[in-house]
Design an enzyme around this catalytic site. Structure first.
Site, PDB file in Angstrom:
ATOM      1  N   ALA A 117       1.110  -1.050   0.154  1.00  0.00           N
ATOM      2  CA  ALA A 117       0.314   0.484   0.077  1.00  0.00           C
ATOM      3  C   ALA A 117       0.851   1.109  -0.137  1.00  0.00           C
ATOM      4  O   ALA A 117       2.153   0.930   0.143  1.00  0.00           O
ATOM      5  CB  ALA A 117      -0.716   0.140   1.239  1.00  0.00           C
ATOM      6  N   LYS A 118      -0.119   2.323  -0.217  1.00  0.00           N
ATOM      7  CA  LYS A 118       1.212   3.051  -0.241  1.00  0.00           C
ATOM      8  C   LYS A 118       2.128   4.023   0.934  1.00  0.00           C
ATOM      9  O   LYS A 118       2.589   4.081   1.163  1.00  0.00           O
ATOM     10  CB  LYS A 118      -0.133   5.073  -0.306  1.00  0.00           C
ATOM     11  CG  LYS A 118      -0.848   5.304  -1.462  1.00  0.00           C
ATOM     12  CD  LYS A 118       0.316   6.909  -2.403  1.00  0.00           C
ATOM     13  CE  LYS A 118      -0.131   6.721  -3.899  1.00  0.00           C
ATOM     14  NZ  LYS A 118      -1.836   6.665  -3.946  1.00  0.00           N
TER      15      LYS A 118
END
Ligand code: GLU
Length: 318
Positions: free
Chosen positions: A249-250
């Site tokens: 994820a980011k």
């Protein structure tokens, strides 16, 4: 042999998506097959043309190519799901006529309240208990007057078995995951239906995609059976995790392919990292996608998720 890329343009392609795309490309190109690029932009409010364009550019930058697609045309135009509505409607009509569908009036709140029941398929929330499948004609009419329905596919009473090209033999019990939505109340066609219709219409023989879709496969096999089409063979590539073990994820840093590209990295560095993570290389050396072709073997791909090491960015060959 015909494979496909099926990106959903609702965000930027990240390293995990790139890894799956690379494996799908290697699987087909190592055996001289053709690849279709299909843009899965059915959920128009979430999908953006900029993301679609970026996905194509990022994949080309990685050295991947395709024989048919929105940008190159081909015998099965259009290659954007948002423009293939007639095909989905025809399939929905057939399924409805043959008694495979029923109207569902459950609200989001009704479905949320199922949250504590034993979970079915994680990709689509808890298994639907079939509430609206059992409505009498009278109950249905009363609800119809109040709320537009969604349409659900009634899972058959038998289980499904298949051999996954990476995960191995799989068996799902009857009704696996419950009856699922093929058309939402707002008219948007469900992912499962569109994918099955398109894979069949485009003559796809091999599907290599992410592990998160493994439990969609029994649904897709059941839909193919009901539609009377030959399903493709499936292979589900392991998910990629960040250094903390969580799904990529980011917060794991700049993992978008376009950020890596803009940071000045060479595509070979990224391809080498992916080839190493997925078991094709002993170390993350810089290689082109083509150079991985002779090394590709579905049997070498790990069945467990792969994890980016803490220092992955430093380990890339520049
Ligand atoms: N469009 C789907 C996704 O981006 C993939 C569908 C598939 O490979 O079957 O998750």
């Amino acid at each position: 042999m015909r494979g496909r890329f099926a990106p959903t343009p609702s965000g930027l392609l990240h390293l995990g998506n790139a890894g799956t795309a690379l494996l799908a490309w290697l699987q087909i190109r190592s055996r001289g097959g053709q690849i279709v690029m299909r843009m899965e932009d059915l959920d128009l409010p979430r999908c953006k043309p900029e993301f679609a364009e970026r996905a194509l550019a990022d994949m080309r930058w990685l050295g991947l190519d395709w024989d048919e697609g929105p940008d190159v045309g081909g015998p099965y135009v259009p290659y954007e799901q948002s423009r293939r509505g007639e095909l989905y409607d025809a399939a929905l009509d057939k399924l409805a006529r043959e008694g495979h569908l029923y109207r569902c009036y459950c609200s989001r709140a009704d479905l949320m309240s199922l949250g504590n029941a034993p979970h079915g398929l994680h990709s689509e929330g808890p298994a639907y208990p079939g509430t609206c499948r059992r409505l009498t004609e009278q109950e249905r009419e009363a609800r119809e007057a109040v709320k537009p329905p969604s349409w659900r596919f009634a899972m058959p009473e038998h289980g499904v078995e298949f051999v996954d090209g990476i995960a191995g033999p799989m068996a799902f019990a009857a009704g696996a995951g419950g009856d699922f939505v093929v058309k939402r109340a707002d008219g948007i066609v469900g992912y499962q239906l569109a994918v099955v219709v398109d894979d069949a219409a485009m003559g796809i023989t091999e599907v290599l995609r992410g592990w998160d879709l493994l439990d969609s496969t029994p649904r897709q096999l059941m839909l193919a059976e009901a539609l009377g089409v030959e399903p493709p063979r499936y292979a589900h590539a392991p998910l990629m995790r960040g250094p903390d073990g969580n799904r990529l994820a980011k917060r794991h840093g700049d993992i978008a392919v376009s950020s890596l590209r803009e940071s000045g990295l060479k595509p070979e560095a990224v391809v080498g990292l992916l080839g190493w993570l997925y078991g094709l290389l002993d170390r993350p050396e810089a290689v082109s996608a083509k150079e991985l072709l002779p090394l590709f073997d579905l049997g070498r791909i790990p069945q467990e998720s792969v994890t980016l090491p803490e220092d992955w960015l430093e380990r890339l060959e520049r």
